[in-house]
Write an enzyme that holds these catalytic residues in place. Structure first.
Site, short mmCIF file in Angstrom:
data_model
loop_
_atom_site.label_atom_id
_atom_site.label_comp_id
_atom_site.label_asym_id
_atom_site.label_seq_id
_atom_site.Cartn_x
_atom_site.Cartn_y
_atom_site.Cartn_z
N SER A 13 15.29 -18.39 0.00
CA SER A 13 14.41 -17.42 -0.04
C SER A 13 12.99 -18.08 0.59
O SER A 13 12.85 -19.12 0.29
CB SER A 13 13.96 -16.92 -1.28
OG SER A 13 13.11 -15.90 -1.12
N LYS A 56 19.36 -4.38 -5.82
CA LYS A 56 18.67 -3.17 -5.36
C LYS A 56 19.10 -1.73 -5.68
O LYS A 56 18.23 -0.94 -6.08
CB LYS A 56 18.81 -3.28 -3.78
CG LYS A 56 18.03 -4.50 -3.05
CD LYS A 56 18.08 -4.59 -1.65
CE LYS A 56 17.74 -5.62 -1.15
NZ LYS A 56 17.18 -5.56 0.22
N GLY A 116 27.73 -2.54 8.62
CA GLY A 116 27.70 -2.66 6.92
C GLY A 116 27.65 -1.28 6.27
O GLY A 116 27.07 -0.28 6.80
N GLY A 119 23.36 -2.10 0.46
CA GLY A 119 21.88 -1.80 0.38
C GLY A 119 21.10 -1.82 1.51
O GLY A 119 20.07 -0.84 1.83
#
Length: 419
Positions: A13, A56, A116, A119
């Site tokens: 991240s 999410k 896809g 989320g």
């Protein structure tokens, strides 16, 4: 925890770095196991958080109130604790919109293939629908309302935009690709939410086909900026957003130097890395270290074919790392597959030097025995076709450094050090 990011795995991240660039030094990363995430939301011991894979939808259910856009996206990635009540927003949508706007893409009345159905994909669909576009879900398994990748080109040849919202192509699975772009002749833009590597196989193919494209870095920074604004009820100037994005790109991008032997790749590359605070990688040195042999010895024992195989493996490994100046051997362009390997995280720069200034006879350079002039004549057009930028390096080291930095849109403050 006051501010931060929660998710299952956060090793790659950049959120802490981005929020620090926005002035929030209280932002932390916190990995939460799946069996503890419900407890995390129930205790509500935070002021503001971002939420990433795979929580999410969990965040959506945990909030007392969510925005209309988050409802449409069926996912929440930003939660604010307002006096014990949780308010949820989907700032991914702002990032998706910003990327499309920056590319100048208008999706109204156009078919957009969304790869896809997680989320991120629902956020993409919500944005496309809000802009008047026609999103079509492309999914690798047969499912209601979805199109298989192998059917997409036949069923939707008029597709104008492809947006990858899957992990396909993300490090370390860099060889995967969610959709082959062959067969689409009306594409205006390809957008891959993946940003590690900077160019996935999908984006590399888009580039080879001449299709405008972008990765997920602008989306990542924009969604973080929007979250920061929600956390602190402030407005972040566009100039700061652009600066944070530019800093992130500069820190992650590789600068790949190609060109003939003695054009200055190693000498200038080391100084460039030192000046920009990047690491330096010499592919020839990496090859020798891995083989335990010098390059002339590799040529003698394995011939050129053996050396080229080793060179490609070195390019593969170096291309997966980031934040480097990479000096390549003069013959890196002999194998076309090396181009994509180096382009994954790199911008390729040809150091072009007057042949009269280069060393033409070097016993340690096996390929030069073929004859420098003929070798240069054959290679020069390939260097030009590979290069994103070309810099003439006929002067001093300092002049070459300044020329490279100008080409990259960077500044050098005073003479480079000699350390």
């Amino acid at each position: 925890m006051e501010y931060g990011l929660i998710g299952e795995h956060l090793g790659h991240s950049f959120s802490k770095q981005i929020h620090s660039g926005l002035g929030n030094d209280r932002y932390i990363l916190r990995e939460v196991p799946r069996d503890r995430v419900d407890e995390f939301f129930e205790t509500r011991e935070f002021s503001g958080i971002n939420v990433t894979i795979p929580y999410k939808k969990t965040a959506l259910a945990a909030c007392d109130e969510v925005s209309d856009l988050a409802k449409r996206a069926q996912a929440v990635n930003c939660v604010v604790n307002r006096g014990g009540r949780l308010y949820g927003e989907n700032t991914d949508c702002a990032g998706i919109l910003a990327t499309l706007e920056h590319a100048g893409i208008d999706v109204r009345d156009k078919t957009v293939l969304v790869l896809g159905r997680g989320g991120a994909a629902t956020a993409v669909q919500a944005v496309i629908e809000s802009l008047g576009g026609r999103p079509v879900t492309v999914y690798r398994k047969q499912a209601e309302g979805c199109v298989l990748p192998e059917q997409a080109a036949r069923m939707y040849p008029d597709a104008a935009v492809v947006i990858n919202a899957t992990p396909a192509g993300m490090h370390p699975d860099v060889e995967s690709q969610a959709l082959d772009l062959s067969g689409f002749d009306q594409l205006e833009f390809v957008f891959d939410l993946v940003y590690n590597p900077l160019k996935t196989r999908l984006l590399l193919q888009a580039g080879s086909l001449g299709i405008p494209h972008d990765n997920g870095l602008r989306m990542l920074v924009t969604q973080a900026v929007r979250a920061h604004e929600i956390f602190f009820d402030v407005q972040v100037p566009d100039a700061i957003t652009e600066q944070v994005l530019a800093d992130l790109v500069r820190q992650r991008r590789n600068i790949v130097l190609i060109g003939m032997s003695s054009c200055g790749k190693s000498t200038l590359g080391k100084r460039l890395a030192q000046t920009l605070g990047l690491s330096f990688t010499d592919l020839d040195a990496e090859i020798e270290a891995a083989a335990g042999l010098s390059i002339p010895e590799i040529f003698r024992q394995e011939q050129e074919a053996g050396f080229r195989r080793r060179e490609t493996e070195a390019a593969r490994q170096a291309g997966l790392d980031t934040g480097q100046v990479i000096a390549c051997g003069g013959g890196i362009i002999e194998r076309p597959e090396n181009l994509d390997l180096l382009h994954r995280n790199g911008i390729i720069l040809w150091l072009k030097r007057d042949p009269a200034l280069m060393v033409h006879k070097d016993a340690d350079r096996p390929m030069l025995k073929q004859g420098f002039d003929s070798l240069y004549a054959r290679r020069a057009p390939v260097y030009a076709s590979w290069a994103d930028l070309t810099v003439t390096n006929d002067g001093s080291l300092q002049e070459g450094l300044e020329a490279v930095c100008r080409a990259l849109g960077l500044q050098v403050d005073g003479p480079a050090s000699s350390g």
